[in-house]
Scaffold this motif. Structure first.
Motif, short mmCIF file in Angstrom:
data_model
loop_
_atom_site.label_atom_id
_atom_site.label_comp_id
_atom_site.label_asym_id
_atom_site.label_seq_id
_atom_site.Cartn_x
_atom_site.Cartn_y
_atom_site.Cartn_z
N GLY A 1 82.21 23.71 0.96
CA GLY A 1 82.01 22.35 1.46
C GLY A 1 80.61 21.81 1.24
N ASP B 1 79.18 20.48 -1.13
CA ASP B 1 79.04 19.27 -1.95
C ASP B 1 79.51 18.00 -1.24
OD1 ASP B 1 77.99 20.67 -4.07
OD2 ASP B 1 79.98 21.16 -4.89
N LEU B 2 79.94 18.12 0.00
CA LEU B 2 80.40 16.93 0.72
C LEU B 2 79.26 15.94 0.91
CD1 LEU B 2 82.55 18.78 3.40
CD2 LEU B 2 83.42 17.10 1.74
N GLU B 3 79.62 14.67 1.03
CA GLU B 3 78.58 13.64 1.22
C GLU B 3 77.94 13.76 2.60
OE1 GLU B 3 80.27 9.80 0.34
OE2 GLU B 3 80.95 10.58 -1.60
N GLU C 1 83.32 21.27 6.61
CA GLU C 1 84.62 20.66 6.37
C GLU C 1 84.46 19.16 6.39
OE1 GLU C 1 87.51 22.12 9.17
OE2 GLU C 1 87.17 24.21 8.61
N GLY C 2 85.32 18.46 5.65
CA GLY C 2 85.23 17.00 5.63
C GLY C 2 86.29 16.37 4.77
N ASP C 3 86.14 15.03 4.63
CA ASP C 3 87.14 14.27 3.87
C ASP C 3 86.39 13.44 2.82
OD1 ASP C 3 85.71 12.61 5.47
OD2 ASP C 3 87.39 11.95 6.70
N GLY C 4 85.55 14.07 2.07
CA GLY C 4 84.62 13.35 1.19
C GLY C 4 83.26 13.38 1.85
N ARG C 5 83.17 12.81 3.07
CA ARG C 5 81.96 12.93 3.89
C ARG C 5 82.12 14.15 4.79
NH1 ARG C 5 78.86 8.18 7.16
NH2 ARG C 5 77.34 9.48 8.23
N VAL C 6 81.01 14.82 5.08
CA VAL C 6 81.07 15.96 5.98
C VAL C 6 81.55 15.49 7.37
CG1 VAL C 6 78.63 15.80 6.73
CG2 VAL C 6 79.81 18.02 6.75
N ARG C 7 82.40 16.32 8.01
CA ARG C 7 82.90 15.97 9.34
C ARG C 7 82.70 17.10 10.34
NH1 ARG C 7 82.70 10.69 9.43
NH2 ARG C 7 83.85 9.77 7.72
#
Ligand SMILES: Cc1cc2nc3c(=O)[nH]c(=O)nc-3n(C[C@H](O)[C@H](O)[C@H](O)COP(=O)(O)OP(=O)(O)OC[C@H]3O[C@@H](n4cnc5c(N)ncnc54)[C@H](O)[C@@H]3O)c2cc1C
Length: 414
Positions: free
Chosen positions: A122, A124-126, A216-222
């Motif tokens: 993860g 590389d997430l934004e 973990e995330g959905d494009g952006r880190v969450r």
């Protein structure tokens, strides 16, 4: 392709190069000086990146080491957005990213350091950030503007300073770190606990003795997931996991590298190649005071290295004999100052108290002072520097005097 002849080539657009350029002129150098830096800003003070500039209370230009007119007034050619790609030390030619070639007489390598990147799932997430440049600092400020949850990875001074700055901005941050208490690697657990509790008292949540497992995330880190199984919500992450000296150029040119990974220099900051010197974060020099090789990533060290290197480029043959100094600021709550460094020590003595918020902690090994840390008692540091430089063995009475607020420090070790 053009080739130009210059007298002094300063490689790296940071503090060490800038101080070197200034000192060359102050010491009477009248030749052509060119300073090459790859960033778009002129040389600036990185400490602002985790403090005032991050908080938005200082402009970009307030971080600049020199006023804009300095470069022209001192006839120093500053080339920003330009990298030295290759050094041919037999021909004494530097190849620049602009395709120009500079034939030089003396050179300084002051290419600084790069952040250590954590390669976990993860990563590389934004909105996962590192902090080295003004650009990084601005990106963090913009990221936290719409963040509810901020997580900092690392409990050394970058993590602590950023947590404090965010807290001053009204944000609450969490720190995840391997240490038990913040800053303990440099200053030990007792001093570390003072800063740890200070941060907690201002709303920072700290998860010690834990490590980063993944993002973990959905494009952006969450979410930040830790080795201990914590699942922390995160819209912005800032990683402060240390730095590594940037010696890519030096290594490629065949310059000797030391055990710490920095360019290996003698006590004059001269590298293994005649006429080529090093300074700042990537310089490992023979410290006469510490009796061996030393490489330190502090503002004051880069500043003083720059001056020593310049004088030796002019043939003055001066050793670098400054006791390294470090400062750090936690919001508006505490400024710590330190001289040393002590990598290990046997005993500590405390002058003042943590409760009063004003203390100096002395680090001794075999009765010899190796380092001192102060909060609120800056005058103690000149005595510490004197004692560290002298290497004097302090008897029990002298050690007791260090801890006694009524004793006169100027008589200790005299
Ligand atoms: C966020 C932050 C906060 C800090 N706070 C403190 C503090 O409170 N107290 C303290 O004592 N220290 C602090 N420091 C550390 C201090 O800022 C550094 O020790 C200091 O900046 C080192 O200066 P330097 O000139 O050696 O390297 P740098 O400032 O890193 O400058 C080197 C420059 O050279 C450039 N470069 C690299 N290779 C090339 C090439 N081939 N061609 C051209 N250019 C190149 C790099 O891009 C960089 O701009 C902080 C650092 C950071 C990142």
């Amino acid at each position: 392709m053009t080739e130009e002849r210059i007298d002094y080539l300063l490689i790296g657009g940071g503090l060490a190069s800038t101080k070197c350029a200034r000192t060359l002129r102050e010491q009477g150098a009248d030749g052509r000086i060119v300073l090459v830096g790859r960033e778009s800003d002129p040389p600036y003070n990185r400490p602002n990146c985790s403090k005032g500039f991050l908080r938005g209370i200082e402009d970009r230009s307030e971080a600049y080491v020199e006023a804009p007119e300095f470069w022209q007034e001192q006839d120093i050619e500053l080339r920003t957005r330009t990298s030295v790609m290759k050094l041919d030390l037999d021909a004494r030619v530097a190849k620049l990213s602009t395709k120009e070639e500079l034939r030089f007489d003396k050179a300084l390598i002051a290419t600084g350091a790069n952040v250590r990147r954590l390669n976990v799932e993860g990563c590389d997430l934004e909105e996962i950030h590192y902090l080295r440049t003004l650009g990084n600092s601005q990106a963090i400020r913009e990221s936290v503007a719409d963040a509810e949850h901020v997580v900092l990875i690392g409990g050394s001074y970058i993590g602590c300073e950023v947590a404090a700055s965010l807290s001053m901005m009204g944000l609450s941050a969490r720190i995840v770190m391997q240490e038990d208490v913040t800053l303990e690697r440099g200053f030990g657990p007792d001093a570390g606990r003072f800063f740890h509790e200070l941060l907690e008292s201002h709303g920072v949540t700290i998860h010690g003795k834990d490590g980063l497992a993944r993002f973990e995330g959905d494009g952006r880190v969450r979410k930040v997931v830790t080795d201990n199984g914590l699942e922390l919500p995160a819209d912005t992450v800032v990683i402060g996991a240390g730095v590594a000296p940037d010696v890519q150029l030096a290594r490629g040119a065949g310059i000797a590298i030391g055990e710490s990974g920095g360019v290996r220099c003698n006590s004059r900051l001269a590298s293994s190649v005649p006429g080529v010197f090093a300074a700042g974060d990537m310089c490992e020099y023979d410290s006469i005071i510490h009796g061996g090789p030393l490489r330190i990533e502090h503002w004051d060290v880069a500043f003083n290295h720059g001056a020593t290197a310049a004088r030796n480029m002019l043939g003055q043959d001066v050793p670098h004999e400054v006791v390294p100094y470090f400062f750090s600021v936690l919001g508006d709550w505490a400024e710590l100052e330190y001289v040393g460094p002590a990598r290990s020590w046997e005993t500590e003595a405390l002058r003042g108290s943590h409760e009063s918020g004003q203390f100096t902690r002395w680090y001794l090994d075999g009765g010899v002072l190796k380092a001192a840390l102060t909060v609120g008692r800056p005058d103690d540091l000149e005595h510490a520097q004197r004692l560290i430089a002298s290497g004097a063995k302090l008897d029990d009475g002298a050690q007791a005097a260090l801890a006694d607020l009524d004793s006169d420090l100027s008589s200790v070790g005299a």
